[in-house]
Write an enzyme that holds these catalytic residues in place. Structure first.
Site, PDB file in Angstrom:
ATOM      1  N   ALA A  66       0.748  -1.135  -0.222  1.00 47.48           N
ATOM      2  CA  ALA A  66      -0.046   0.031   0.110  1.00 47.48           C
ATOM      3  C   ALA A  66       1.005   1.306  -0.077  1.00 47.48           C
ATOM      4  O   ALA A  66       2.133   1.303   0.318  1.00 47.48           O
ATOM      5  CB  ALA A  66      -0.960   0.034   1.150  1.00 47.48           C
ATOM      6  N   GLY A 112      -0.623  -5.025   0.924  1.00 43.95           N
ATOM      7  CA  GLY A 112      -2.002  -5.017  -0.026  1.00 43.95           C
ATOM      8  C   GLY A 112      -1.819  -5.752  -1.251  1.00 43.95           C
ATOM      9  O   GLY A 112      -2.905  -6.003  -1.584  1.00 43.95           O
ATOM     10  N   GLU A 115      -2.508  -9.358  -0.363  1.00 49.77           N
ATOM     11  CA  GLU A 115      -3.895  -9.400  -0.284  1.00 49.77           C
ATOM     12  C   GLU A 115      -4.846  -9.147  -1.579  1.00 49.77           C
ATOM     13  O   GLU A 115      -5.944  -9.862  -1.503  1.00 49.77           O
ATOM     14  CB  GLU A 115      -4.562  -8.261   0.861  1.00 49.77           C
ATOM     15  CG  GLU A 115      -3.718  -8.586   2.202  1.00 49.77           C
ATOM     16  CD  GLU A 115      -4.078  -7.513   3.204  1.00 49.77           C
ATOM     17  OE1 GLU A 115      -4.501  -7.668   4.217  1.00 49.77           O
ATOM     18  OE2 GLU A 115      -3.585  -6.412   2.812  1.00 49.77           O
ATOM     19  N   GLU A 135       3.402  -6.076   7.395  1.00 52.55           N
ATOM     20  CA  GLU A 135       2.569  -4.898   8.268  1.00 52.55           C
ATOM     21  C   GLU A 135       3.160  -4.726   9.533  1.00 52.55           C
ATOM     22  O   GLU A 135       3.145  -3.544   9.944  1.00 52.55           O
ATOM     23  CB  GLU A 135       1.039  -5.081   8.150  1.00 52.55           C
ATOM     24  CG  GLU A 135       0.541  -4.878   6.726  1.00 52.55           C
ATOM     25  CD  GLU A 135       0.273  -5.914   5.737  1.00 52.55           C
ATOM     26  OE1 GLU A 135      -0.356  -5.830   4.608  1.00 52.55           O
ATOM     27  OE2 GLU A 135       1.046  -7.092   6.024  1.00 52.55           O
TER      28      GLU A 135
END
Length: 260
Positions: A66, A112, A115, A135
């Protein structure tokens, strides 16, 4: 429709969505998540598209995470809102789409990015791909479904280890874990993925959509996967594709499915 951070092509009923932020290693910012959400919704409604392939531009990254600069100063409420909106707009939406979505993972798939790949119905990786959920190195946890989908795919123990250590794994390790279905040379990634997509396209679209729904029901709280399967099985009998499929079988010819 033109998108700031996406390239889209449609060929032989396969839509290829390329995340195009090469200078940022295709990192997911709000604008890219919004673009992806709009694009996947439109492609989901497009009768000329039977399979969607998501990949990243360049040879380094699928999506390298991200865009941290966007949320570095967020509050508790803003952080929860970021995760909730992202899951609803994109990640859960892809997972529950009636059309198959395949991730062609062409390099780093971190945070992300992994994900996003896990929200797709399955994954093909290039041999240089690296995957992980780092993360906790930022004082965070995965917020776009990573704590839920990773253990579904690789098992609880491996998911715990990957998330707590923030370690990256290779494409071959990902295949051993069950995180990706195939590992191929990068130059062959899209052609290999498209070959799988062509196999899918030969089959009945309505039935494929119901199969996705039934499989997902097994992983959804409050849903009984067996009940969903029974109802979905029954609904297939009311389609033109069922009549075409059974007739073609009895007549010993190839079926021509329309999705109706």
């Amino acid at each position: 429709m033109n998108y700031e951070n996406l390239l889209i092509s449609i060929e032989e009923k396969i839509a290829t969505v390329t995340i195009n932020r090469p200078t940022k290693l295709n990192a997911l910012n709000k604008a890219t998540i919004s673009d992806l959400s709009k694009a996947v919704k439109l492609l989901g409604k497009n009768d000329d598209v039977r399979v969607i392939v998501i990949t990243g531009s360049g040879e380094k990254a699928f999506v390298a995470g991200a865009d941290i600069s966007e949320f570095a100063n967020y509050s508790v409420a803003e952080g929860a809102q970021l995760a909730g909106e992202g899951q609803e707009l994109l990640f859960n939406f892809i997972e529950n789409l009636k059309k198959p979505v395949i991730a062609a993972v062409n390099g780093f798939a971190l945070g992300g990015g992994l994900e996003l790949a896990m929200a797709c119905h399955f994954r093909v990786a290039s041999d240089n791909a690296k995957m992980g959920l780092p993360e906790v190195t930022l004082g965070l946890i995965p917020g776009y479904g990573g704590t839920q989908r990773l253990p579904q795919l690789v098992g609880k123990g491996r998911a715990m280890e990957m998330i707590m250590t923030a370690a990256m794994i290779s494409a071959e390790e990902a295949k051993q874990y069950g995180l990706v279905n195939y590992v191929v040379p990068q130059a062959e990634l899209l052609s290999f993925t498209n070959a799988i997509a062509h196999k899918i396209i030969k089959n009945a679209p309505f039935a494929i959509g119901k199969a996705i729904k039934a499989i997902n029901a097994n992983y959804t709280d409050g849903k009984n996967g067996f009940d969903t399967e029974i109802k979905s099985f029954g609904k297939c009998f009311g389609t033109q594709d069922f009549k075409e499929g059974t007739t073609a079988f009895l007549e010993k010819r190839k079926a021509e499915f329309t999705g109706k």
